[in-house]
Design an enzyme around this catalytic site. Structure first.
Site: not given
Length: 105
Positions: A63-65
């Site tokens: 995952h990321c932002k």
């Protein structure tokens, strides 16, 4: 590869096993500002360097932002032959923070 929303990751967290990993592919600065408890940080451009280490996990949640970097990282890892990936491509830490879910700093 499975694709999920950040809400689904939030729902799964309580049932994560010791051989599951949350891989946060944001920058170290973003990670230090707040991350999911127990997550490992490796920037999206560097994930292929740790691909062999990721083979030990049953499931790796990437995952990321917001989802873009997570998708790039997951696709790069898939290209190395990994088949234990779940890409959180919608929502990410932006939604996590908006929802007021627990952060570690």
């Amino acid at each position: 590869m499975e694709y999920i929303f950040i809400d689904e990751l939030h729902n799964r967290i309580q049932n994560l096993r010791p051989n599951d990993l949350i891989l946060d592919v944001r920058t170290p600065e973003e990670f230090q500002a707040g991350h999911i408890h127990g997550a490992q940080n490796t920037p999206h451009g560097e994930v292929v360097d740790i691909a062999n280490n990721l083979k030990q996990y049953k499931t790796v949640y990437v995952h990321c932002k917001m989802g873009g970097r997570a998708q790039m990282a997951a696709e790069a890892l898939q290209g190395t032959g990994l088949d234990n990936l779940v890409c959180v491509r919608d929502g990410g830490m932006e939604r996590w923070t908006e929802m007021g879910w627990a952060l570690e700093k």
